[in-house]
Scaffold this motif. Structure first.
Motif, PDB file in Angstrom:
ATOM      1  N   ILE A  17       0.838  -1.199   0.000  1.00  0.00           N
ATOM      2  CA  ILE A  17       0.000   0.000   0.000  1.00  0.00           C
ATOM      3  C   ILE A  17       0.877   1.255   0.000  1.00  0.00           C
ATOM      4  O   ILE A  17       0.569   2.235  -0.670  1.00  0.00           O
ATOM      5  N   HIS A  18       1.944   1.232   0.758  1.00  0.00           N
ATOM      6  CA  HIS A  18       2.934   2.317   0.814  1.00  0.00           C
ATOM      7  C   HIS A  18       2.316   3.687   1.071  1.00  0.00           C
ATOM      8  O   HIS A  18       2.765   4.695   0.530  1.00  0.00           O
ATOM      9  N   GLY A  19       1.257   3.731   1.880  1.00  0.00           N
ATOM     10  CA  GLY A  19       0.656   5.008   2.231  1.00  0.00           C
ATOM     11  C   GLY A  19      -0.237   5.599   1.161  1.00  0.00           C
ATOM     12  O   GLY A  19      -0.686   6.737   1.282  1.00  0.00           O
ATOM     13  N   ASN A  20      -0.530   4.850   0.112  1.00  0.00           N
ATOM     14  CA  ASN A  20      -1.390   5.357  -0.959  1.00  0.00           C
ATOM     15  C   ASN A  20      -2.849   5.206  -0.521  1.00  0.00           C
ATOM     16  O   ASN A  20      -3.565   4.296  -0.947  1.00  0.00           O
ATOM     17  N   PRO A  52       0.304   8.601   5.606  1.00  0.00           N
ATOM     18  CA  PRO A  52       0.476   7.400   6.434  1.00  0.00           C
ATOM     19  C   PRO A  52      -0.553   7.312   7.560  1.00  0.00           C
ATOM     20  O   PRO A  52      -1.039   6.224   7.864  1.00  0.00           O
ATOM     21  N   GLU A  53      -0.919   8.461   8.137  1.00  0.00           N
ATOM     22  CA  GLU A  53      -1.896   8.437   9.232  1.00  0.00           C
ATOM     23  C   GLU A  53      -3.274   7.993   8.737  1.00  0.00           C
ATOM     24  O   GLU A  53      -3.942   7.179   9.365  1.00  0.00           O
ATOM     25  N   ARG A  54      -3.700   8.541   7.608  1.00  0.00           N
ATOM     26  CA  ARG A  54      -5.000   8.157   7.044  1.00  0.00           C
ATOM     27  C   ARG A  54      -5.018   6.681   6.658  1.00  0.00           C
ATOM     28  O   ARG A  54      -6.017   5.993   6.841  1.00  0.00           O
ATOM     29  N   THR A  55      -3.911   6.230   6.093  1.00  0.00           N
ATOM     30  CA  THR A  55      -3.807   4.823   5.699  1.00  0.00           C
ATOM     31  C   THR A  55      -3.976   3.914   6.904  1.00  0.00           C
ATOM     32  O   THR A  55      -4.780   2.973   6.885  1.00  0.00           O
ATOM     33  N   LEU A  58      -7.529   3.915   8.377  1.00  0.00           N
ATOM     34  CA  LEU A  58      -8.440   3.097   7.577  1.00  0.00           C
ATOM     35  C   LEU A  58      -8.225   1.614   7.836  1.00  0.00           C
ATOM     36  O   LEU A  58      -9.185   0.848   7.964  1.00  0.00           O
ATOM     37  N   LEU A  59      -6.971   1.196   7.958  1.00  0.00           N
ATOM     38  CA  LEU A  59      -6.689  -0.216   8.250  1.00  0.00           C
ATOM     39  C   LEU A  59      -7.211  -0.609   9.627  1.00  0.00           C
ATOM     40  O   LEU A  59      -7.775  -1.695   9.797  1.00  0.00           O
ATOM     41  N   TYR A  60      -7.041   0.265  10.619  1.00  0.00           N
ATOM     42  CA  TYR A  60      -7.570  -0.023  11.965  1.00  0.00           C
ATOM     43  C   TYR A  60      -9.096  -0.104  11.947  1.00  0.00           C
ATOM     44  O   TYR A  60      -9.687  -0.940  12.620  1.00  0.00           O
ATOM     45  N   GLU A  61      -9.744   0.753  11.165  1.00  0.00           N
ATOM     46  CA  GLU A  61     -11.208   0.706  11.041  1.00  0.00           C
ATOM     47  C   GLU A  61     -11.641  -0.604  10.389  1.00  0.00           C
ATOM     48  O   GLU A  61     -12.634  -1.210  10.797  1.00  0.00           O
ATOM     49  N   MET A  62     -10.906  -1.038   9.369  1.00  0.00           N
ATOM     50  CA  MET A  62     -11.227  -2.305   8.711  1.00  0.00           C
ATOM     51  C   MET A  62     -11.110  -3.464   9.692  1.00  0.00           C
ATOM     52  O   MET A  62     -11.939  -4.376   9.683  1.00  0.00           O
ATOM     53  N   GLU A  63     -10.095  -3.423  10.538  1.00  0.00           N
ATOM     54  CA  GLU A  63      -9.880  -4.493  11.505  1.00  0.00           C
ATOM     55  C   GLU A  63     -11.051  -4.599  12.482  1.00  0.00           C
ATOM     56  O   GLU A  63     -11.400  -5.690  12.933  1.00  0.00           O
ATOM     57  N   ARG A  64     -11.675  -3.469  12.791  1.00  0.00           N
ATOM     58  CA  ARG A  64     -12.822  -3.481  13.712  1.00  0.00           C
ATOM     59  C   ARG A  64     -14.095  -4.005  13.064  1.00  0.00           C
ATOM     60  O   ARG A  64     -14.962  -4.537  13.738  1.00  0.00           O
ATOM     61  N   THR A  65     -14.220  -3.848  11.759  1.00  0.00           N
ATOM     62  CA  THR A  65     -15.474  -4.185  11.094  1.00  0.00           C
ATOM     63  C   THR A  65     -15.433  -5.464  10.258  1.00  0.00           C
ATOM     64  O   THR A  65     -16.482  -5.970   9.883  1.00  0.00           O
TER      65      THR A  65
END
Length: 84
Positions: A17-20, A52-55, A58-65
């Motif tokens: 992903i490299h922060g994209n 990087p923060e937004r990336t 989003l990954l942490y949100e995905m992990e919750r859902t």
């Protein structure tokens, strides 16, 4: 093999992903639109690219859902070594 009786495994596999954040958001939206709820992330989540923060948010949100598994890539190893 009868394809009508085979169980389908719906899983999205994403890597490098490299922060994209923009591309990640687009890929995740497409996967979710296909009713995919299982994700395998193969590392290199952030690097020198923007957001990087937004990336990571989003990954942490995905992990919750969703059901997610994360593997470290070489960039994660670099950042952990740098931090040490």
């Amino acid at each position: 093999m009868n394809l009508q009786t085979e169980k389908r495994l719906d899983i999205a596999v994403l890597s490098d992903i490299h922060g994209n954040y923009v591309a990640l958001e687009s890929c995740l939206a497409h996967a979710v639109s296909q009713n995919i709820k299982t994700f395998l992330f193969l590392g290199d989540y952030v690097s020198e690219l923007a957001y990087p923060e937004r990336t990571m948010k989003l990954l942490y949100e995905m992990e919750r859902t969703c059901s997610c598994r994360f593997i470290r890539g070489n960039k994660e190893e670099y950042w952990f070594q740098y931090r040490a």
